[in-house]
Design an enzyme around this catalytic site. Structure first.
Site, PDB file in Angstrom:
ATOM      1  N   HIS A   1      29.437 -62.285  27.936  1.00 24.28           N
ATOM      2  CA  HIS A   1      30.368 -62.217  29.073  1.00 24.28           C
ATOM      3  C   HIS A   1      31.808 -61.962  28.661  1.00 24.28           C
ATOM      4  CE1 HIS A   1      27.222 -64.801  31.406  1.00 24.28           C
ATOM      5  NE2 HIS A   1      26.930 -63.515  31.430  1.00 24.28           N
TER       6      HIS A   1
ATOM      7  N   ASN B   1      19.690 -80.123  26.580  1.00 25.23           N
ATOM      8  CA  ASN B   1      20.477 -80.215  27.806  1.00 25.23           C
ATOM      9  C   ASN B   1      20.292 -81.629  28.366  1.00 25.23           C
ATOM     10  OD1 ASN B   1      21.518 -79.916  30.477  1.00 25.23           O
ATOM     11  ND2 ASN B   1      21.193 -77.714  30.305  1.00 25.23           N
ATOM     12  N   PRO B   2      21.389 -82.304  28.800  1.00 25.44           N
ATOM     13  CA  PRO B   2      21.195 -83.645  29.373  1.00 25.44           C
ATOM     14  C   PRO B   2      20.405 -83.593  30.688  1.00 25.44           C
ATOM     15  CG  PRO B   2      23.547 -83.142  29.093  1.00 25.44           C
ATOM     16  CD  PRO B   2      22.789 -81.926  28.745  1.00 25.44           C
TER      17      PRO B   2
ATOM     18  N   CYS C   1      42.735 -52.802  29.856  1.00 25.80           N
ATOM     19  CA  CYS C   1      43.618 -52.141  30.814  1.00 25.80           C
ATOM     20  C   CYS C   1      42.832 -51.654  32.033  1.00 25.80           C
ATOM     21  CB  CYS C   1      44.327 -50.950  30.139  1.00 25.80           C
ATOM     22  SG  CYS C   1      45.366 -50.066  31.303  1.00 25.80           S
TER      23      CYS C   1
ATOM     24  N   CYS D   1      49.915 -47.422  28.822  1.00 28.24           N
ATOM     25  CA  CYS D   1      50.077 -46.638  30.073  1.00 28.24           C
ATOM     26  C   CYS D   1      50.805 -47.418  31.154  1.00 28.24           C
ATOM     27  CB  CYS D   1      48.710 -46.187  30.597  1.00 28.24           C
ATOM     28  SG  CYS D   1      47.784 -47.512  31.398  1.00 28.24           S
TER      29      CYS D   1
ATOM     30  N   GLN E   1      26.930 -67.122  26.486  1.00 33.40           N
ATOM     31  CA  GLN E   1      27.484 -66.753  27.788  1.00 33.40           C
ATOM     32  C   GLN E   1      28.953 -67.145  27.859  1.00 33.40           C
ATOM     33  OE1 GLN E   1      24.569 -67.849  31.141  1.00 33.40           O
ATOM     34  NE2 GLN E   1      23.913 -69.116  29.432  1.00 33.40           N
ATOM     35  N   ASN E   2      29.379 -67.905  26.866  1.00 32.85           N
ATOM     36  CA  ASN E   2      30.724 -68.468  26.904  1.00 32.85           C
ATOM     37  C   ASN E   2      31.770 -67.431  26.519  1.00 32.85           C
ATOM     38  OD1 ASN E   2      29.342 -70.775  27.500  1.00 32.85           O
ATOM     39  ND2 ASN E   2      29.454 -71.617  25.431  1.00 32.85           N
TER      40      ASN E   2
HETATM   41  C1  BV8 Z   1      25.242 -58.418  37.127  1.00 31.64           C
HETATM   42  C2  BV8 Z   1      32.568 -64.749  32.584  1.00 31.64           C
HETATM   43  C3  BV8 Z   1      24.617 -56.440  38.228  1.00 31.64           C
HETATM   44  C4  BV8 Z   1      33.672 -64.947  33.542  1.00 31.64           C
HETATM   45  C5  BV8 Z   1      30.526 -65.287  33.800  1.00 31.64           C
HETATM   46  C6  BV8 Z   1      19.618 -61.311  39.118  1.00 31.64           C
HETATM   47  C7  BV8 Z   1      19.808 -60.214  38.283  1.00 31.64           C
HETATM   48  C8  BV8 Z   1      21.081 -59.689  38.092  1.00 31.64           C
HETATM   49  C9  BV8 Z   1      22.198 -60.280  38.709  1.00 31.64           C
HETATM   50  C10 BV8 Z   1      21.994 -61.369  39.529  1.00 31.64           C
HETATM   51  C11 BV8 Z   1      20.736 -61.889  39.726  1.00 31.64           C
HETATM   52  N1  BV8 Z   1      20.851 -62.942  40.571  1.00 31.64           N
HETATM   53  C12 BV8 Z   1      22.147 -63.116  40.881  1.00 31.64           C
HETATM   54  C13 BV8 Z   1      22.868 -62.177  40.282  1.00 31.64           C
HETATM   55  C14 BV8 Z   1      24.308 -62.038  40.401  1.00 31.64           C
HETATM   56  C15 BV8 Z   1      25.060 -62.840  39.342  1.00 31.64           C
HETATM   57  C16 BV8 Z   1      24.508 -64.222  39.141  1.00 31.64           C
HETATM   58  O1  BV8 Z   1      23.783 -64.463  38.166  1.00 31.64           O
HETATM   59  N2  BV8 Z   1      24.885 -65.134  40.025  1.00 31.64           N
HETATM   60  C17 BV8 Z   1      24.488 -66.528  39.857  1.00 31.64           C
HETATM   61  C18 BV8 Z   1      25.620 -67.433  40.336  1.00 31.64           C
HETATM   62  C19 BV8 Z   1      23.201 -66.731  40.659  1.00 31.64           C
HETATM   63  N3  BV8 Z   1      25.080 -62.119  38.092  1.00 31.64           N
HETATM   64  C20 BV8 Z   1      26.062 -61.232  37.905  1.00 31.64           C
HETATM   65  O2  BV8 Z   1      26.870 -60.924  38.772  1.00 31.64           O
HETATM   66  C21 BV8 Z   1      26.123 -60.567  36.542  1.00 31.64           C
HETATM   67  N4  BV8 Z   1      26.279 -59.173  36.766  1.00 31.64           N
HETATM   68  O3  BV8 Z   1      24.123 -58.763  37.045  1.00 31.64           O
HETATM   69  O4  BV8 Z   1      25.649 -57.203  37.610  1.00 31.64           O
HETATM   70  C22 BV8 Z   1      25.072 -55.050  38.141  1.00 31.64           C
HETATM   71  C23 BV8 Z   1      24.333 -54.148  37.371  1.00 31.64           C
HETATM   72  C24 BV8 Z   1      24.741 -52.830  37.343  1.00 31.64           C
HETATM   73  C25 BV8 Z   1      25.888 -52.411  38.066  1.00 31.64           C
HETATM   74  C26 BV8 Z   1      26.629 -53.340  38.809  1.00 31.64           C
HETATM   75  C27 BV8 Z   1      26.229 -54.668  38.859  1.00 31.64           C
HETATM   76  C28 BV8 Z   1      27.350 -61.002  35.762  1.00 31.64           C
HETATM   77  C29 BV8 Z   1      27.306 -62.471  35.492  1.00 31.64           C
HETATM   78  C30 BV8 Z   1      28.454 -62.853  34.538  1.00 31.64           C
HETATM   79  C31 BV8 Z   1      29.471 -63.659  35.292  1.00 31.64           C
HETATM   80  N5  BV8 Z   1      30.509 -64.119  34.349  1.00 31.64           N
HETATM   81  N6  BV8 Z   1      31.473 -65.656  32.928  1.00 31.64           N
HETATM   82  C32 BV8 Z   1      34.366 -66.266  33.317  1.00 31.64           C
HETATM   83  O5  BV8 Z   1      33.883 -67.103  32.516  1.00 31.64           O
HETATM   84  O6  BV8 Z   1      35.414 -66.448  33.943  1.00 31.64           O
HETATM   85  S1  BV8 Z   1      29.261 -66.356  34.119  1.00 31.64           S
HETATM   86  C33 BV8 Z   1      29.692 -67.970  33.839  1.00 31.64           C
HETATM   87  O7  BV8 Z   1      28.487 -68.710  34.111  1.00 31.64           O
HETATM   88  C34 BV8 Z   1      30.032 -68.338  32.408  1.00 31.64           C
HETATM   89  O8  BV8 Z   1      29.919 -67.301  31.472  1.00 31.64           O
HETATM   90  C35 BV8 Z   1      28.978 -69.405  32.112  1.00 31.64           C
HETATM   91  O9  BV8 Z   1      28.681 -69.532  30.802  1.00 31.64           O
HETATM   92  C36 BV8 Z   1      27.872 -68.822  32.869  1.00 31.64           C
HETATM   93  C37 BV8 Z   1      26.587 -69.539  33.001  1.00 31.64           C
HETATM   94  O10 BV8 Z   1      26.841 -70.851  33.275  1.00 31.64           O
HETATM   95  P1  BV8 Z   1      26.410 -71.901  32.128  1.00 31.64           P
HETATM   96  O11 BV8 Z   1      26.934 -71.422  30.830  1.00 31.64           O
HETATM   97  O12 BV8 Z   1      24.970 -72.150  32.219  1.00 31.64           O
HETATM   98  O13 BV8 Z   1      27.266 -73.126  32.544  1.00 31.64           O
HETATM   99  P2  BV8 Z   1      26.925 -74.171  33.683  1.00 31.64           P
HETATM  100  O14 BV8 Z   1      28.168 -74.937  33.951  1.00 31.64           O
HETATM  101  O15 BV8 Z   1      26.218 -73.481  34.810  1.00 31.64           O
HETATM  102  O16 BV8 Z   1      25.850 -75.145  33.016  1.00 31.64           O
HETATM  103  C38 BV8 Z   1      26.257 -75.981  31.952  1.00 31.64           C
HETATM  104  C39 BV8 Z   1      24.994 -76.647  31.460  1.00 31.64           C
HETATM  105  O17 BV8 Z   1      25.335 -77.450  30.331  1.00 31.64           O
HETATM  106  C40 BV8 Z   1      24.359 -77.579  32.486  1.00 31.64           C
HETATM  107  O18 BV8 Z   1      22.969 -77.356  32.503  1.00 31.64           O
HETATM  108  C41 BV8 Z   1      24.673 -78.980  31.953  1.00 31.64           C
HETATM  109  O19 BV8 Z   1      23.618 -79.890  32.207  1.00 31.64           O
HETATM  110  C42 BV8 Z   1      24.756 -78.722  30.468  1.00 31.64           C
HETATM  111  N7  BV8 Z   1      25.610 -79.641  29.717  1.00 31.64           N
HETATM  112  C43 BV8 Z   1      26.690 -80.349  30.162  1.00 31.64           C
HETATM  113  N8  BV8 Z   1      27.201 -81.061  29.128  1.00 31.64           N
HETATM  114  C44 BV8 Z   1      26.441 -80.772  28.031  1.00 31.64           C
HETATM  115  C45 BV8 Z   1      25.432 -79.876  28.405  1.00 31.64           C
HETATM  116  N9  BV8 Z   1      24.516 -79.410  27.539  1.00 31.64           N
HETATM  117  C46 BV8 Z   1      24.589 -79.852  26.266  1.00 31.64           C
HETATM  118  N10 BV8 Z   1      25.533 -80.710  25.818  1.00 31.64           N
HETATM  119  C47 BV8 Z   1      26.468 -81.196  26.680  1.00 31.64           C
HETATM  120  N11 BV8 Z   1      27.404 -82.057  26.243  1.00 31.64           N
HETATM  121 ZN    ZN Z   2      46.528 -48.617  29.844  1.00 26.17          ZN
END
Ligand code: BV8
Ligand code: ZN
Length: 259
Positions: free
Chosen positions: A135, A233-234, A143, A170, A106-107
């Site tokens: 992602h 995961n911690p 563009c 463009c 997802q990163n």
């Molecule tokens: C879409 C790029 C539909 C940008 C990102 C159900 C179905 C479909 C959609 C939805 C749904 N429910 C809700 C939605 C909407 C939404 C969504 O999921 N919202 C969430 C907030 C509920 N989803 C969307 O909008 C997606 N689009 O479905 O479109 C559609 C279909 C057709 C036509 C039109 C529309 C798009 C989602 C993508 C968003 N973009 N990133 C950017 O990065 O700037 S998501 C973003 O969150 C990052 O990519 C990130 O990776 C991702 C997920 O977060 P995590 O990776 O899990 O990171 P997080 O911080 O949350 O957790 C870190 C974890 O690591 C923790 O558990 C922690 O304990 C652990 N940790 C910490 N330290 C360590 C560790 N683990 C191991 N070692 C360590 N040292």
């Molecule tokens: Zn262009």
């Protein structure tokens, strides 16, 4: 800080992963935390004062492209100074082995690809394993008009809208080539990820809060198709209760012990 997982859990996870013919690895921001890349939702997870859900959206970009580019420029600069950690490198070495190990991330930080380049150190690779970036990437622009996509690690000058990156072809404004909230994922990439998940015997889930969809569904689809889930995961996540093993700890410490 949670106590490290008992050795018997590590041993069982190694056995589970060692016996599997095909493995899919789903990673989230937590796999890069030990490289110094802040997570989205964990402690210290705020990207400066911005919430991802507020800025990583088409509406935010339409409203204030300068602010959104300033945020991505800051993240690009920060991530450019981060190196793949022991977890990225262990997964990259594992992929070079005889079995098909696929990474679905997802990163957008590009650290899995960087780890693979480091492991190969310029030599060609032999892996059949894929790296799927669900992602997109911080280091690609698209563009807003002609959709031209370019790799780019250049610093962003966000002092004015005119100084933001514009298309060489463009002239239109460029955007980060990432998937924002409310945007669909690339259908081919997502379809490929679900196909790999449906065939996997084990799904290793590293460093994701399993909140964002449809990415988190890669793990649940794997489990539904019969794969054993092994989580690193911690913290507890919604996947913990369906995981065969949920190892409480940091990716950089645990993943090298598993693969
Ligand atoms: C879409 C790029 C539909 C940008 C990102 C159900 C179905 C479909 C959609 C939805 C749904 N429910 C809700 C939605 C909407 C939404 C969504 O999921 N919202 C969430 C907030 C509920 N989803 C969307 O909008 C997606 N689009 O479905 O479109 C559609 C279909 C057709 C036509 C039109 C529309 C798009 C989602 C993508 C968003 N973009 N990133 C950017 O990065 O700037 S998501 C973003 O969150 C990052 O990519 C990130 O990776 C991702 C997920 O977060 P995590 O990776 O899990 O990171 P997080 O911080 O949350 O957790 C870190 C974890 O690591 C923790 O558990 C922690 O304990 C652990 N940790 C910490 N330290 C360590 C560790 N683990 C191991 N070692 C360590 N040292
Ligand atoms: Zn262009």
């Amino acid at each position: 800080m949670s106590a490290p997982p008992p050795h018997r859990h590590i041993r069982r996870a190694r056995e589970t992963l060692g016996e599997a013919e095909t493995v899919v690895v789903l990673t989230g921001a937590g796999v890069s935390a030990d490289s110094g890349v802040p997570t989205f939702r964990g402690q210290g997870g705020l990207w400066r004062e911005h919430r991802p859900e507020d800025l990583a959206t088409p509406a935010a970009f339409a409203r204030d492209p300068r602010l959104v580019w300033e945020w991505y420029g800051w993240r690009r600069e920060l991530v450019s100074a981060c190196a793949p950690n022991a977890a990225h490198l262990a997964l990259a070495r594992w992929q070079e082995g005889p079995r098909p190990i696929h990474i679905v991330t997802q990163n957008v930080d590009g650290l899995h690809r960087l780890a693979r380049d480091r492991i190969r150190d310029g030599a060609g690779g032999s892996t059949t394993g894929e790296i799927l970036e669900l992602h997109g990437s911080l280091f690609r622009t698209r563009c807003t008009c002609c959709a031209a996509v370019e790799n780019s690690r250049a610093p962003i000058d966000a002092t004015s809208e005119a100084s933001l990156p514009h298309c060489g072809a463009c002239g239109a404004l460029l955007r980060p080539d990432v998937v924002w909230f409310g945007e669909p994922l690339d259908a081919h990439v997502l379809d490929r990820a679900f196909r790999l998940a449906a065939r996997a015997e084990v799904c290793l889930v590293v460093g994701t809060s399993a909140i964002v969809q449809p990415a988190a569904a890669v793990a649940t689809e794997a489990a539904r198709a019969g794969a054993a889930l092994v989580e690193v995961n911690p913290e507890v996540t919604p996947l913990s209760r369906v995981a065969r093993l949920s190892l409480r700890g940091r990716a950089a410490e645990i993943v090298p012990l598993l693969v």
